[in-house]
Design a protein around this motif. Structure first.
Motif, PDB file in Angstrom:
ATOM      1  N   ILE A  38      18.356  48.783  11.619  1.00 42.67           N
ATOM      2  CA  ILE A  38      19.139  48.536  12.838  1.00 42.67           C
ATOM      3  C   ILE A  38      19.582  49.808  13.566  1.00 42.67           C
ATOM      4  CG2 ILE A  38      19.965  46.267  12.089  1.00 42.67           C
ATOM      5  CD1 ILE A  38      22.682  47.536  11.482  1.00 42.67           C
ATOM      6  N   LEU A  39      19.531  50.971  12.893  1.00 38.81           N
ATOM      7  CA  LEU A  39      20.061  52.182  13.543  1.00 38.81           C
ATOM      8  C   LEU A  39      19.394  52.519  14.884  1.00 38.81           C
ATOM      9  CD1 LEU A  39      22.068  54.540  13.544  1.00 38.81           C
ATOM     10  CD2 LEU A  39      20.324  55.895  12.368  1.00 38.81           C
ATOM     11  N   PRO A  40      18.046  52.526  14.975  1.00 40.36           N
ATOM     12  CA  PRO A  40      17.454  52.865  16.289  1.00 40.36           C
ATOM     13  C   PRO A  40      17.926  51.928  17.389  1.00 40.36           C
ATOM     14  CG  PRO A  40      15.739  52.677  14.615  1.00 40.36           C
ATOM     15  CD  PRO A  40      17.008  52.253  13.964  1.00 40.36           C
ATOM     16  N   ILE A 105      22.949  58.938  11.263  1.00 36.99           N
ATOM     17  CA  ILE A 105      21.996  59.408  10.237  1.00 36.99           C
ATOM     18  C   ILE A 105      22.636  59.644   8.853  1.00 36.99           C
ATOM     19  CG2 ILE A 105      20.571  61.427   9.598  1.00 36.99           C
ATOM     20  CD1 ILE A 105      19.344  61.293  12.360  1.00 36.99           C
ATOM     21  N   PRO A 106      23.799  60.308   8.774  1.00 35.77           N
ATOM     22  CA  PRO A 106      24.381  60.518   7.434  1.00 35.77           C
ATOM     23  C   PRO A 106      24.693  59.207   6.705  1.00 35.77           C
ATOM     24  CG  PRO A 106      25.555  61.812   9.085  1.00 35.77           C
ATOM     25  CD  PRO A 106      24.585  60.967   9.818  1.00 35.77           C
ATOM     26  N   PHE A 107      25.016  58.157   7.493  1.00 36.64           N
ATOM     27  CA  PHE A 107      25.322  56.873   6.857  1.00 36.64           C
ATOM     28  C   PHE A 107      24.056  56.183   6.380  1.00 36.64           C
ATOM     29  CE2 PHE A 107      28.846  57.772   9.582  1.00 36.64           C
ATOM     30  CZ  PHE A 107      29.963  57.315   8.883  1.00 36.64           C
ATOM     31  N   VAL A 108      22.985  56.437   7.072  1.00 38.31           N
ATOM     32  CA  VAL A 108      21.781  55.659   6.856  1.00 38.31           C
ATOM     33  C   VAL A 108      20.683  56.489   6.191  1.00 38.31           C
ATOM     34  CG1 VAL A 108      20.020  54.310   8.048  1.00 38.31           C
ATOM     35  CG2 VAL A 108      22.348  54.270   8.873  1.00 38.31           C
ATOM     36  N   GLY A 109      20.628  57.748   6.570  1.00 40.82           N
ATOM     37  CA  GLY A 109      19.608  58.640   6.007  1.00 40.82           C
ATOM     38  C   GLY A 109      18.217  58.351   6.513  1.00 40.82           C
ATOM     39  N   VAL A 110      18.086  58.132   7.806  1.00 40.72           N
ATOM     40  CA  VAL A 110      16.786  57.774   8.365  1.00 40.72           C
ATOM     41  C   VAL A 110      16.074  59.026   8.889  1.00 40.72           C
ATOM     42  CG1 VAL A 110      17.646  57.310  10.692  1.00 40.72           C
ATOM     43  CG2 VAL A 110      15.657  56.087   9.882  1.00 40.72           C
ATOM     44  N   GLY A 111      14.771  59.065   8.752  1.00 37.42           N
ATOM     45  CA  GLY A 111      13.993  60.143   9.347  1.00 37.42           C
ATOM     46  C   GLY A 111      13.326  59.618  10.602  1.00 37.42           C
ATOM     47  N   LEU A 116       8.633  62.869  19.361  1.00 40.36           N
ATOM     48  CA  LEU A 116       8.266  62.995  20.777  1.00 40.36           C
ATOM     49  C   LEU A 116       8.283  61.629  21.460  1.00 40.36           C
ATOM     50  CD1 LEU A 116       7.383  65.115  22.862  1.00 40.36           C
ATOM     51  CD2 LEU A 116       5.023  64.417  22.389  1.00 40.36           C
ATOM     52  N   LEU A 117       7.684  60.646  20.756  1.00 41.31           N
ATOM     53  CA  LEU A 117       7.639  59.288  21.305  1.00 41.31           C
ATOM     54  C   LEU A 117       9.055  58.729  21.461  1.00 41.31           C
ATOM     55  CD1 LEU A 117       5.660  57.032  22.145  1.00 41.31           C
ATOM     56  CD2 LEU A 117       5.847  56.147  19.822  1.00 41.31           C
ATOM     57  N   LEU A 118       9.912  59.048  20.502  1.00 42.74           N
ATOM     58  CA  LEU A 118      11.294  58.556  20.573  1.00 42.74           C
ATOM     59  C   LEU A 118      12.014  59.136  21.801  1.00 42.74           C
ATOM     60  CD1 LEU A 118      13.420  56.793  19.195  1.00 42.74           C
ATOM     61  CD2 LEU A 118      14.230  58.829  18.007  1.00 42.74           C
ATOM     62  N   ALA A 193       8.911  54.266  17.011  1.00 44.57           N
ATOM     63  CA  ALA A 193       8.934  55.730  17.017  1.00 44.57           C
ATOM     64  C   ALA A 193       9.762  56.278  15.847  1.00 44.57           C
ATOM     65  CB  ALA A 193       9.510  56.248  18.335  1.00 44.57           C
ATOM     66  N   THR A 194      10.803  55.564  15.457  1.00 43.69           N
ATOM     67  CA  THR A 194      11.671  56.056  14.382  1.00 43.69           C
ATOM     68  C   THR A 194      11.125  55.703  13.003  1.00 43.69           C
ATOM     69  OG1 THR A 194      13.460  55.484  15.888  1.00 43.69           O
ATOM     70  CG2 THR A 194      14.097  56.222  13.704  1.00 43.69           C
ATOM     71  N   LEU A 195      10.776  54.412  12.835  1.00 48.10           N
ATOM     72  CA  LEU A 195      10.453  53.927  11.493  1.00 48.10           C
ATOM     73  C   LEU A 195       8.969  53.647  11.279  1.00 48.10           C
ATOM     74  CD1 LEU A 195      13.365  51.320  11.403  1.00 48.10           C
ATOM     75  CD2 LEU A 195      13.400  53.590  10.379  1.00 48.10           C
ATOM     76  N   GLY A 196       8.221  53.623  12.365  1.00 46.46           N
ATOM     77  CA  GLY A 196       6.791  53.344  12.250  1.00 46.46           C
ATOM     78  C   GLY A 196       6.472  51.867  12.120  1.00 46.46           C
ATOM     79  N   ILE A 197       7.481  51.010  12.319  1.00 48.63           N
ATOM     80  CA  ILE A 197       7.194  49.572  12.302  1.00 48.63           C
ATOM     81  C   ILE A 197       7.688  48.952  13.602  1.00 48.63           C
ATOM     82  CG2 ILE A 197       7.302  49.184   9.808  1.00 48.63           C
ATOM     83  CD1 ILE A 197      10.240  48.008  10.718  1.00 48.63           C
ATOM     84  N   SER A 198       7.030  47.845  14.001  1.00 47.23           N
ATOM     85  CA  SER A 198       7.472  47.182  15.229  1.00 47.23           C
ATOM     86  C   SER A 198       6.996  45.747  15.216  1.00 47.23           C
ATOM     87  CB  SER A 198       6.916  47.919  16.443  1.00 47.23           C
ATOM     88  OG  SER A 198       5.511  47.971  16.361  1.00 47.23           O
ATOM     89  N   ASP A 199       7.620  44.911  16.060  1.00 42.88           N
ATOM     90  CA  ASP A 199       7.207  43.515  16.164  1.00 42.88           C
ATOM     91  C   ASP A 199       5.927  43.392  16.966  1.00 42.88           C
ATOM     92  OD1 ASP A 199       9.236  42.347  14.673  1.00 42.88           O
ATOM     93  OD2 ASP A 199      10.633  42.394  16.371  1.00 42.88           O
TER      94      ASP A 199
END
Lengths: 232, 248
Positions: A38-40, A105-111, A116-118, A193-199
């Motif tokens: 949910i972060l993005p 990010i510190p709460f979630v730790g997402v890369g 660039l796409l983001l 762009a963030t997680l590499g997954i999408s609907d």
């Protein structure tokens, strides 16, 4: 500071309430931990809300107090004026979206899979909704018109834009309805762009975000040159 | 530019959406470097005329040229030559005095460094130095007028429109404003002034145009007008022309 801090607190509340409370029940979506998932979208919610609020209020206030005349009588064309207001809101949206993302990010730790796409999606989405704000600010004749945009249009659309769930989890009718929600495309593209997954397939989605931005800006341009109480 | 009028307005008409005919075929030519007073009662069309030149009002028909540049087709060039001090206060309340000035210069494409220098000059000239970092909504009415006046001059316009610039201004400021306006005019700036202070118009203006019901009803030097209407001063001329028209 007083603009940025409350916004970040609100977004953190979303993370806490939805992420931690719901996250104990929904552990993962598409193999991604729920908080990360949910972060993005939450960063994008902040970006969308801020960009449209900034430009709609800027235009409306300038119109109400008539200091927009200063801009209208200058050598700038209507196109430039619409662009200036929309870019102002874009900057605000991008700054807020980035702040929320970084604080989250510190709460979630997402890369970020594709930074660039983001950035491209963030800027395009911010520009699109800032343009909508410019358009509504230019068309509005009462303060209620502006709050209508924020609380009756943008807020519900952000909640129904797939920030907190995957559209795959929805019944057919709701899923179909979601395809008419412009915010859904920006959230989905940002998630890719963030997680590499999408609907959806990400590249047509990116095209859709681009199209929304172009249409919204045409609306802003038209509204600045033809809107009520501007040039009479 | 010699010979080209600073302002050439031809057959300008403007009907507002409520059906009010604000300009009824106004034609007016203002020679370069002239100081012209535009006098008329409230609702005569003075502000609409000024606004039409800079497209704040959209005229129905007619043409406007500023130093030979079509004000609608070549609006960039035309508007760059015009400075306006409007009748109503329209200052961005979120900006400081200095920001109002430098932002305005930015809208007109004045380079940043030059804008800064010009802003300092204007702040000095209008006694605003101490107020420069104050937001405009904290200023008194007279101070706001000064800021609007300074703002109109930030891009060194060739033509200056002063739309009742001394309404609600104290005597001291009025005198200093008029002194400065005279100086600008002597320096070659064309000035179009609307005012309700008729004695001021008489003292300042090379020529006076009387507007009523959206039409220019007469114009000339104050001496010409006084002769024509056998009047002792411009106020009498005004009463004879406008007073007669309003009783028709």
């Amino acid at each position: 500071m007083q603009t940025i801090v409350p916004q970040i607190l609100t977004s953190l509340l979303y993370l806490v309430v939805f992420g931690i409370a719901l996250g104990t029940r929904i552990k993962e979506i598409d193999g991604i931990p729920y908080l990360e998932y949910i972060l993005p979208g939450i960063a994008l919610m902040s970006l969308v809300t801020n960009s449209q609020m900034n430009s709609s209020w800027s235009v409306f206030d300038a119109k109400r107090e008539r200091y927009i005349d200063e801009v209208l009588i200058s050598p700038m064309s209507d196109l430039q004026i619409a662009l200036a207001y929309s870019l102002g809101g874009t900057l605000r949206g991008v700054v807020m979206g980035t702040c929320v993302f970084l604080v989250g990010i510190p709460f979630v730790g997402v890369g970020v899979e594709n930074p660039l796409l983001l950035i491209v999606i963030g800027v395009l989405a911010s520009f699109a909704f800032s343009s909508i704000g410019t358009m509504v600010g230019a068309l509005a004749t009462r303060i209620e018109h502006i709050s209508f945009l924020t609380s009756v249009v943008i807020q519900p659309l952000t909640f129904l834009g797939g920030v907190f769930y995957s559209v795959g989890m929805l019944p057919d009718v709701l899923r179909l309805a979601t395809y008419f929600n412009p915010i859904f495309y920006t959230v989905d593209a940002a998630r890719y762009a963030t997680l590499g997954i999408s609907d959806l397939n990400p590249y047509p989605t990116l095209g859709m975000v681009f199209l929304i931005a172009v249409l919204a800006f045409c609306g802003a341009w038209l509204a600045i040159s033809r809107g009520p109480n501007l040039r009479y | 530019m010699s010979g080209v009028p600073a302002l050439k307005i031809e057959k300008l008409t403007k009907t507002y959406s409520n059906g009010f005919l604000a300009l009824d075929g106004v034609s007016l030519e203002v020679g370069a470097g002239k100081f012209v007073g535009l006098l008329g009662p409230n609702g005569a069309g003075k502000t609409t005329l000024i606004n039409s030149v800079v497209s704040l009002a959209r005229p129905d028909t007619g043409s406007v040229e500023v130093y030979g540049k079509d004000a609608f087709r070549e609006f960039r060039e035309a508007r760059r030559m015009i400075g306006i001090s409007p009748q109503e206060v329209n200052l961005d309340k979120f900006l400081t005095v200095r920001e109002v000035l430098t932002f305005h210069a930015g809208y007109y494409g004045v380079p940043r460094k030059k804008a800064k220098e010009k802003a300092e000059e204007m702040l000095e000239r209008f006694g605003l130095v101490e107020k420069r970092d104050q937001r405009t909504n904290t200023l008194s009415g007279g101070m706001k007028r000064r800021v609007m006046f300074a703002r109109a001059l930030m891009h060194d316009p060739d033509v200056l429109f002063l739309d009742e610039p001394t309404a609600g201004v104290d005597v001291e400021l009025r005198y200093s404003l008029w002194g400065y306006v005279r100086e600008l005019n002597r320096g070659g700036m064309t000035i179009l002034l609307t005012t309700h202070y008729l004695e001021e118009a008489e003292a300042l203006c090379d020529e006076i145009a009387l507007i009523d019901g959206g039409r220019i009803v007469d114009r000339g030097t104050s001496a010409d007008l006084k002769d024509r209407y056998e009047a002792g001063n411009v106020e009498e001329v005004y009463m004879k022309v406008i007073g007669a028209a309003s009783h028709r």
